[in-house]
Design an enzyme around this catalytic site. Structure first.
Site, PDB file in Angstrom:
ATOM      1  N   HIS A   1     -13.959  53.353  13.458  1.00 57.97           N
ATOM      2  CA  HIS A   1     -13.707  54.794  13.522  1.00 57.97           C
ATOM      3  C   HIS A   1     -12.476  55.122  12.675  1.00 57.97           C
ATOM      4  O   HIS A   1     -11.542  54.320  12.605  1.00 57.97           O
ATOM      5  CB  HIS A   1     -13.495  55.217  14.976  1.00 57.97           C
TER       6      HIS A   1
ATOM      7  N   SER B   1     -16.641  67.510  14.752  1.00 60.67           N
ATOM      8  CA  SER B   1     -16.745  68.850  15.324  1.00 60.67           C
ATOM      9  C   SER B   1     -18.182  69.300  15.594  1.00 60.67           C
ATOM     10  O   SER B   1     -18.498  70.484  15.463  1.00 60.67           O
ATOM     11  CB  SER B   1     -16.025  69.875  14.429  1.00 60.67           C
TER      12      SER B   1
ATOM     13  N   GLU C   1      -9.990  56.887  13.199  1.00 61.41           N
ATOM     14  CA  GLU C   1      -8.714  56.808  13.931  1.00 61.41           C
ATOM     15  C   GLU C   1      -8.248  55.365  14.038  1.00 61.41           C
ATOM     16  O   GLU C   1      -7.052  55.078  14.016  1.00 61.41           O
ATOM     17  CB  GLU C   1      -8.877  57.448  15.322  1.00 61.41           C
TER      18      GLU C   1
ATOM     19  N   LYS D   1     -12.980  58.680  23.133  1.00 56.72           N
ATOM     20  CA  LYS D   1     -11.633  58.360  22.624  1.00 56.72           C
ATOM     21  C   LYS D   1     -10.727  57.937  23.794  1.00 56.72           C
ATOM     22  O   LYS D   1     -11.220  57.332  24.736  1.00 56.72           O
ATOM     23  CB  LYS D   1     -11.073  59.556  21.850  1.00 56.72           C
TER      24      LYS D   1
ATOM     25  N   GLU E   1     -18.671  60.434   9.295  1.00 55.56           N
ATOM     26  CA  GLU E   1     -17.725  61.386   9.870  1.00 55.56           C
ATOM     27  C   GLU E   1     -16.643  61.746   8.849  1.00 55.56           C
ATOM     28  O   GLU E   1     -15.665  61.007   8.688  1.00 55.56           O
ATOM     29  CB  GLU E   1     -17.044  60.776  11.101  1.00 55.56           C
TER      30      GLU E   1
ATOM     31  N   GLY F   1     -12.226  66.655  15.003  1.00 54.69           N
ATOM     32  CA  GLY F   1     -11.283  67.290  15.911  1.00 54.69           C
ATOM     33  C   GLY F   1     -10.634  68.550  15.351  1.00 54.69           C
ATOM     34  O   GLY F   1      -9.668  69.057  15.907  1.00 54.69           O
TER      35      GLY F   1
ATOM     36  N   ASN G   1     -18.167  60.062  21.936  1.00 62.64           N
ATOM     37  CA  ASN G   1     -17.004  59.200  21.720  1.00 62.64           C
ATOM     38  C   ASN G   1     -15.874  59.809  22.534  1.00 62.64           C
ATOM     39  O   ASN G   1     -15.303  60.818  22.145  1.00 62.64           O
ATOM     40  CB  ASN G   1     -16.661  59.168  20.216  1.00 62.64           C
TER      41      ASN G   1
HETATM   42  P1  PGA Z   1     -14.973  65.479  17.235  1.00 62.73           P
HETATM   43  O1  PGA Z   1     -14.827  63.896  17.065  1.00 62.73           O
HETATM   44  O2  PGA Z   1     -16.398  65.748  17.621  1.00 62.73           O
HETATM   45  O3  PGA Z   1     -14.000  65.853  18.302  1.00 62.73           O
HETATM   46  O4  PGA Z   1     -14.641  66.092  15.901  1.00 62.73           O
HETATM   47  C1  PGA Z   1     -15.839  63.137  16.482  1.00 62.73           C
HETATM   48  C2  PGA Z   1     -15.418  61.695  16.397  1.00 62.73           C
HETATM   49  O5  PGA Z   1     -14.260  61.418  16.070  1.00 62.73           O
HETATM   50  O6  PGA Z   1     -16.235  60.790  16.648  1.00 62.73           O
END
Ligand code: PGA
Length: 250
Positions: A95, A213, A97, A12, A167, A173, A10
Site C-alpha cells: 500500500h 476515495s 502508505e 488502515k 490507487e 483519503g 482497508n
Molecule cells: P480511501 O483509501 O478510500 O480512504 O481514499 C483507499 C486506500 O488507501 O486503500
C-alpha cells in the site's frame, strides 16, 4: 469468463478489537451480496476476533501487511503462517502508505507477493502514482515498473489468482476520486502489462481494483468499466456506506 468483482475494505489503523467486532456486526447485514467477493482487511490484532465475527457470512478477512520471512528474529512482524492459521484469505501488499512511511519498495513488495502465494494467501498488490508523476505524464511508465517488479518470478498460474489495486496516491483519503476515464485507462494499462509479462489468459483472469476515495456514489460507474473489477475502499469501508458500495449493482 466474466471476472468476479472483489470489493475490499482497508481499515488502515482504525478499530480496536472490540470496536472491530461491533463494526462487523453492524455491517454484516448491509454487505450481503453473493455475486461479489467481500473482504475486510483489518489491523493484525483485529484478525482473530474478526474471523470469528464473520463466521456464517459472505465476508472474508484479509490482513493489511505481512512479512516475507517464515519466522524468527523479526520483532514486531507477522508471518504468513500466522495469518493462515488465523483464517486470513487475502493480504494487502505494498500500500502507498507502507511505501511512504515504512520504507516498502518494489523489491520488498515482490518478496511479500511470492511469500503470500507460497502460503496460498491472495495478495492485493497495490500500485499508484503521485500527483507530480501524473503531471509529468509518467503515470503509466511508473505503474508498469511497479507491476513488473512486483510480479518477478510469480508464475502465470499464481498471477491469475492475484488482485491488483490501482490507487492514485493523490486520490487516497482526499475525497478527490480519479475520473472514471483516468481509472479505466490505468487499469487497462495494468492488464496490458500483465498480458505482456504472461499471456492473454492471465491478463483476462487477473482482477484489478480501483482505490482512492471510492464512495457509494462513485462506485457504480467505476465498477462498470471494462477493466475495473471492484475496489479497495478506505474511509468509506468503516461506515454503512460500504454496504451501498458492495451492493453497487443492486
Ligand atoms: P480511501 O483509501 O478510500 O480512504 O481514499 C483507499 C486506500 O488507501 O486503500
Amino acid at each position: 469468463m466474466a471476472r468476479r468483482k472483489i470489493i475490499a475494505g482497508n481499515w488502515k489503523m482504525n478499530m480496536t478489537p472490540s470496536e472491530a467486532v461491533e463494526l462487523i456486526n453492524t455491517l454484516k447485514p448491509l454487505v450481503e451480496n453473493h455475486e461479489v467477493d467481500v473482504v475486510f482487511c483489518v489491523p493484525a490484532i483485529d484478525i482473530i476476533p474478526a474471523v470469528e465475527a464473520v463466521k456464517g457470512t459472505n465476508i472474508m478477512i484479509g490482513a493489511e501487511n505481512m512479512y516475507y520471512e517464515e519466522k524468527g528474529a523479526f520483532t514486531g512482524e507477522i508471518s504468513p503462517a500466522m495469518l493462515v492459521d488465523a483464517g486470513v484469505k487475502y493480504v494487502i501488499i505494498g500500500h502507498s502508505e507502507r511505501r511512504e512511511y515504512f520504507a516498502e519498495t518494489n523489491e520488498t513488495v515482490n518478496k511479500k507477493v511470492l511469500k503470500a502465494f507460497e502460503h496460498n494467501i491472495t495478495p492485493i498488490v497495490c500500485c499508484g502514482e503521485t500527483l507530480t508523476q501524473r503531471e509529468q505524464g509518467v503515470t503509466i511508465d511508473f505503474i508498469r515498473q511497479q507491476i513488473k517488479v512486483a510480479f518477478l518470478n510469480v508464475t502465470a498460474e499464481q498471477a491469475k489468482e492475484a488482485v491488483i489495486a490501482y490507487e492514485p496516491i493523490w486520490a487516497i483519503g482526499t475525497g478527490k476520486v480519479a475520473t472514471t476515464e483516468q481509472a479505466q485507462e490505468v487499469c487497462k494499462a495494468i492488464r496490458d502489462c500483465i498480458g505482456e509479462i504472461y499471456d492473454d489468459a492471465t491478463a483476462a483472469a487477473i482482477r484489478i481494483q480501483y482505490g482512492g476515495s471510492v464512495s457509494a456514489s462513485s462506485a457504480p460507474e467505476l465498477f462498470a468499466q471494462a477493466d475495473i473489477d471492484g475496489g479497495l475502499v478506505g474511509g468509506a469501508s468503516l461506515k454503512a456506506d460500504f454496504g451501498q458500495i458492495v451492493n453497487y449493482n443492486k
